[in-house]
Design an enzyme around this catalytic site. Structure first.
Site, PDB file in Angstrom:
ATOM      1  N   HIS A 134      -0.753  -5.935   0.718  1.00  0.00           N
ATOM      2  CA  HIS A 134       0.673  -5.810   1.049  1.00  0.00           C
ATOM      3  C   HIS A 134       0.890  -6.260   2.486  1.00  0.00           C
ATOM      4  O   HIS A 134       0.041  -6.036   3.349  1.00  0.00           O
ATOM      5  CB  HIS A 134       1.122  -4.348   0.899  1.00  0.00           C
ATOM      6  N   ASP A 139       2.879  -2.814  -7.694  1.00  0.00           N
ATOM      7  CA  ASP A 139       2.796  -3.585  -8.950  1.00  0.00           C
ATOM      8  C   ASP A 139       1.530  -3.323  -9.740  1.00  0.00           C
ATOM      9  O   ASP A 139       1.407  -3.783 -10.876  1.00  0.00           O
ATOM     10  CB  ASP A 139       2.893  -5.084  -8.618  1.00  0.00           C
TER      11      ASP A 139
HETATM   12  C1  SDX Z   1       5.598  -6.695  -3.600  1.00  0.00           C
HETATM   13  O1  SDX Z   1       7.128  -6.946   1.059  1.00  0.00           O
HETATM   14  C2  SDX Z   1       7.376  -6.014   0.225  1.00  0.00           C
HETATM   15  O2  SDX Z   1       7.807  -4.946   0.605  1.00  0.00           O
HETATM   16  C3  SDX Z   1       7.108  -6.393  -1.233  1.00  0.00           C
HETATM   17  C4  SDX Z   1       7.162  -5.260  -2.255  1.00  0.00           C
HETATM   18  C5  SDX Z   1       8.562  -4.711  -2.401  1.00  0.00           C
HETATM   19  O3  SDX Z   1       8.693  -3.545  -2.821  1.00  0.00           O
HETATM   20  O4  SDX Z   1       9.536  -5.493  -2.198  1.00  0.00           O
HETATM   21  O5  SDX Z   1       6.295  -4.201  -1.863  1.00  0.00           O
HETATM   22  C6  SDX Z   1       6.746  -5.734  -3.644  1.00  0.00           C
HETATM   23  O6  SDX Z   1       5.822  -7.877  -3.549  1.00  0.00           O
HETATM   24  C7  SDX Z   1       4.192  -6.141  -3.556  1.00  0.00           C
HETATM   25  C8  SDX Z   1       3.105  -7.279  -3.413  1.00  0.00           C
HETATM   26  C9  SDX Z   1       2.863  -7.875  -4.807  1.00  0.00           C
HETATM   27  N1  SDX Z   1       1.990  -9.051  -4.702  1.00  0.00           N
HETATM   28  C10 SDX Z   1       0.709  -9.027  -5.153  1.00  0.00           C
HETATM   29  O7  SDX Z   1       0.156  -8.028  -5.611  1.00  0.00           O
HETATM   30  C11 SDX Z   1       0.008 -10.388  -5.099  1.00  0.00           C
HETATM   31  C12 SDX Z   1      -1.399 -10.216  -4.525  1.00  0.00           C
HETATM   32  N2  SDX Z   1      -1.268  -9.858  -3.098  1.00  0.00           N
HETATM   33  C13 SDX Z   1      -1.241 -10.907  -2.158  1.00  0.00           C
HETATM   34  O8  SDX Z   1      -0.976 -12.182  -2.519  1.00  0.00           O
HETATM   35  C14 SDX Z   1      -0.955 -10.500  -0.717  1.00  0.00           C
HETATM   36  O9  SDX Z   1      -1.640  -9.351  -0.476  1.00  0.00           O
HETATM   37  C15 SDX Z   1       0.501 -10.335  -0.317  1.00  0.00           C
HETATM   38  C16 SDX Z   1       1.290 -11.556  -0.651  1.00  0.00           C
HETATM   39  C17 SDX Z   1       1.094  -9.161  -1.001  1.00  0.00           C
HETATM   40  C18 SDX Z   1       0.531 -10.110   1.199  1.00  0.00           C
HETATM   41  O10 SDX Z   1       0.059 -11.261   1.782  1.00  0.00           O
HETATM   42  P1  SDX Z   1       0.003 -11.413   3.392  1.00  0.00           P
HETATM   43  O11 SDX Z   1       0.539 -10.209   4.069  1.00  0.00           O
HETATM   44  O12 SDX Z   1       0.619 -12.737   3.736  1.00  0.00           O
HETATM   45  O13 SDX Z   1      -1.523 -11.390   3.687  1.00  0.00           O
HETATM   46  P2  SDX Z   1      -2.451 -12.674   3.637  1.00  0.00           P
HETATM   47  O14 SDX Z   1      -2.121 -13.516   2.445  1.00  0.00           O
HETATM   48  O15 SDX Z   1      -2.418 -13.286   4.998  1.00  0.00           O
HETATM   49  O16 SDX Z   1      -3.884 -11.989   3.361  1.00  0.00           O
HETATM   50  C19 SDX Z   1      -4.694 -11.490   4.447  1.00  0.00           C
HETATM   51  C20 SDX Z   1      -6.129 -11.626   3.938  1.00  0.00           C
HETATM   52  C21 SDX Z   1      -6.470 -13.071   3.505  1.00  0.00           C
HETATM   53  O17 SDX Z   1      -7.881 -13.222   3.641  1.00  0.00           O
HETATM   54  P3  SDX Z   1      -8.449 -13.973   4.994  1.00  0.00           P
HETATM   55  O18 SDX Z   1      -7.742 -15.301   5.077  1.00  0.00           O
HETATM   56  O19 SDX Z   1      -8.079 -13.019   6.133  1.00  0.00           O
HETATM   57  O20 SDX Z   1      -9.950 -14.076   4.757  1.00  0.00           O
HETATM   58  O21 SDX Z   1      -6.314 -10.816   2.764  1.00  0.00           O
HETATM   59  C22 SDX Z   1      -6.625 -11.652   1.645  1.00  0.00           C
HETATM   60  C23 SDX Z   1      -6.167 -13.059   2.029  1.00  0.00           C
HETATM   61  O22 SDX Z   1      -6.926 -14.044   1.317  1.00  0.00           O
HETATM   62  N3  SDX Z   1      -5.871 -11.130   0.505  1.00  0.00           N
HETATM   63  C24 SDX Z   1      -6.344 -11.041  -0.737  1.00  0.00           C
HETATM   64  C25 SDX Z   1      -5.314 -10.421  -1.468  1.00  0.00           C
HETATM   65  N4  SDX Z   1      -4.266 -10.171  -0.669  1.00  0.00           N
HETATM   66  C26 SDX Z   1      -4.608 -10.612   0.562  1.00  0.00           C
HETATM   67  N5  SDX Z   1      -7.512 -11.426  -1.289  1.00  0.00           N
HETATM   68  C27 SDX Z   1      -7.659 -11.175  -2.605  1.00  0.00           C
HETATM   69  N6  SDX Z   1      -6.742 -10.582  -3.378  1.00  0.00           N
HETATM   70  C28 SDX Z   1      -5.551 -10.193  -2.858  1.00  0.00           C
HETATM   71  N7  SDX Z   1      -4.639  -9.618  -3.613  1.00  0.00           N
END
Ligand code: SDX
Length: 427
Positions: A306, A363
């Site tokens: 998140h 989710d």
């Molecule tokens: C919602 O914003 C809100 O409030 C949203 C929400 C709401 O109520 O409106 O809460 C609802 O959208 C919840 C999120 C649902 N999405 C997912 O479950 C999809 C999977 N999660 C990700 O794609 C990710 O965690 C996000 C999009 C939710 C957040 O992404 P960020 O904050 O941009 O973080 P990032 O992509 O920069 O990740 C940081 C690190 C990275 O690794 P490094 O480059 O540091 O090595 O964490 C890793 C990412 O690769 N990472 C994951 C991951 N989420 C982040 N690796 C594997 N699986 C994941 N799910």
């Protein structure tokens, strides 16, 4: 602590006010930055940028706190119903009995949708994704409610708010029923708001509708948990579209499209598809954990991580508990729930996830309950949109009442410098 921030650049010193929110959050007010320094800031994804001051929802990502208008999500999920929470988010106070009854009766007055709208729905193939249908139908509502566009006065705003709170659940039900080849009709004004949603979605043309209180209670709680979440992607979309005075329905239609994405609200559908793939793979969670950690693999562990929560998403905790209760009460044994719990346990013990503070989000478990309620996977994000509707409305209303300027970010240009035009014959 000083109430000013100092920026030193090019031998010059610039001062900017620091503002403090009611929960002691601090922000550097850079409203005069470009005028005084000629510079802008850059912040892809707005990870460090506040777009507004808001009094609606408070999140503390480090401590896993979520409050709507100061009330904890735990209290609201346990003690309130969805219509009360909608009123609270939009108008700022929990309604008393008279206020809630008037709000509901004003909504019921508007629960008809123009029959012509069915012709628009008919034009979609059954294979159309419900989020695309819902976004289009919400935008199409503008044509049948022209008075809801230019809403300068609070009474005009209130009228458009009750209209969309009334008609949106009908569109949600029609979207589901279209997919199932069921006739499009209405619910029953004698029922509660969420009970009516359940009846519109599940009433069969040739059978008496039997009230399923367990399902209605579960749906009501899920809608509360999704109702608002400060400046997330889709809410920011609603605010920025609304800032051009495009009208509430058009702003909501844009928000639905933003929510559709699998990184945002679309994640609840992606989680179920991921869990079903793991089940089909013999429950091999280790393979999917490895894929999620592999930088060369675009696969992410859906429902994990998140932008704000670097601790447990408090909603995920409540939904996980509710999933056990609902499946137990409905007498459903779903192996997918066990796979989800196994995956969660593995991730919470895995260095990659622990180092990046990746926890289950809203989710991760919600789809398991939707599935138990008989809601098709492709409709999960539509249910998220139904829950988020009052939050989007509240945020849009706050932005309009505060007379916020049109949203128009700046950029840093990295393209070609000026060059002379070359006629076609010389290229
Ligand atoms: C919602 O914003 C809100 O409030 C949203 C929400 C709401 O109520 O409106 O809460 C609802 O959208 C919840 C999120 C649902 N999405 C997912 O479950 C999809 C999977 N999660 C990700 O794609 C990710 O965690 C996000 C999009 C939710 C957040 O992404 P960020 O904050 O941009 O973080 P990032 O992509 O920069 O990740 C940081 C690190 C990275 O690794 P490094 O480059 O540091 O090595 O964490 C890793 C990412 O690769 N990472 C994951 C991951 N989420 C982040 N690796 C594997 N699986 C994941 N799910």
């Amino acid at each position: 602590m000083s109430d000013k921030a100092i920026l030193e650049y090019g031998g010059e010193r610039f001062e900017f006010p620091v503002i403090k929110g009611t929960e002691d959050e601090l922000a550097i007010d850079i409203k005069t930055l470009r005028a005084s320094t000629g510079m802008v800031t850059i912040d892809p994804g707005y990870k460090n940028t506040g777009s507004c001051e808001s009094a609606i929802t408070f999140l503390n990502g480090e401590q896993g706190i979520l409050r709507y208008r100061g009330y904890s999500i735990e209290d609201l999920a346990e003690k309130a119903d969805f219509l009360e929470v909608a009123y609270l988010l939009i108008f700022g106070e929990l309604p008393n009995k008279e206020q809630l009854e008037k709000f509901h009766s004003d909504i019921k007055e508007e629960s008809q949708v123009d029959e012509e709208m069915k012709k628009i729905l008919d034009a979609f193939p059954k294979s159309a994704h419900p989020m695309g249908v819902l976004s289009s139908m919400t935008s199409a509502l503008v044509a049948f409610n022209p008075s809801c566009v230019d809403v300068a006065s609070e009474s005009a705003m209130y009228n458009s708010i009750v209209r969309i709170l009334a008609k949106f659940p009908v569109l949600v039900a029609w979207t589901l029923r279209k997919k199932k080849g069921l006739p499009l009709d209405y619910g029953d004004d004698a029922l509660g708001y969420v009970e009516n949603v359940h009846k519109m979605m599940f009433k069969r043309p040739n059978k008496e509708y039997t009230k399923d209180q367990i399902a209605i209670n579960a749906l009501d709680k899920l809608l509360i948990l999704h109702a608002d979440h400060e400046q997330n992607c889709s809410t920011s979309t609603v605010r920025i579209v609304g800032s051009s005075h495009a009208g509430l329905f058009a702003s909501l239609s844009a928000g639905i499209s933003a929510l559709w994405g699998p990184l945002h609200g679309g994640a609840n559908q992606a989680v179920l598809e991921m869990l079903e793939a793991i089940e089909a793979d013999g429950g091999d969670t280790k393979k999917y954990m490895a894929k999620a950690k592999d930088k060369d693999d675009p696969f992410r562990l859906m429902g994990f991580g998140h932008r704000v929560y670097k601790n447990f998403d408090p909603r995920a905790k409540i939904i996980k508990k509710s999933a056990d209760e609902v499946l137990g009460n409905l007498g459903i044994e779903d192996p997918i729930l066990d796979i989800a719990k196994g995956l969660e346990k593995e991730a919470l013990e895995d260095k990659y996830f622990v180092d990046r503070k990746l926890y289950p989000n809203v989710d991760f478990y919600s789809g398991i309950i939707y599935r138990a309620l008989g809601i098709p996977t492709e409709m999960f994000t539509v249910m998220f949109a139904l829950g988020r509707l009052p939050g989007w409305i509240a945020q849009w209303r706050e932005m309009r009442l505060r007379k916020e300027p049109i949203g128009r970010p700046r950029q840093v240009y990295i393209g070609e410098k000026h060059r002379e035009f070359v006629p076609l014959e010389k290229r």
